[in-house]
Design a protein around this motif. Structure first.
Motif: not given
Length: 140
Positions: A2-6, A9-11, A24-34
């Protein structure tokens, strides 16, 4: 990826834990699906993204740019958040003009001036009485 505006957005470390180790990481959602918005856990923001406080500490401001992602974490029983901005799009903080600084100084002196005795005190006049502590002893 995922690349947003250059900005990437990944770790890689978190992707490894999720994809290969099955965590399962509760607050890891780099794609914004959850969360409907790219989301990262505390201390895991991608390089190039900073919070408003980090911008301020560096002498910068967001300058009208949109929020790119967010950080979520738990504190006691509450979920807290911090929005992330691109550091490369931030601009230097604006500096107050001499006229603005003079206006603020004048306003602060007005808050310390008693309307009854017209003396400038070393403290702000209490709003509940509108007078200094010498003119209104009931405030003490």
């Amino acid at each position: 990826m995922t690349v947003m505006a250059g900005v990437m957005l990944r770790n890689r470390d978190l992707d490894f834990l999720v994809d290969y180790k099955g965590f399962f990481l509760e607050f890891y959602d780099p794609d914004g699906k959850r969360f409907g918005f790219p989301t990262f856990p505390y201390h895991c923001a991608p390089d190039g993204l900073v919070t408003r406080r980090q911008l301020r500490a560096a002498g910068l401001r967001p300058a009208g740019q949109p929020v790119i992602a967010q950080i979520l974490w738990r504190h006691k029983k509450n979920t807290r958040h911090a929005y992330l901005y691109r550091r490369d799009l931030a601009k230097p903080k604006r500096v107050a003009t001499p006229a603005q600084l003079a206006a603020v100084a004048k306003a602060l002196i007005a808050r310390r001036t008693c309307p009854t005795c017209e003396q400038v005190k070393g403290y702000y006049i209490p709003r509940r009485s509108g007078e200094c502590l010498d003119c209104n002893p009931e405030v003490n």
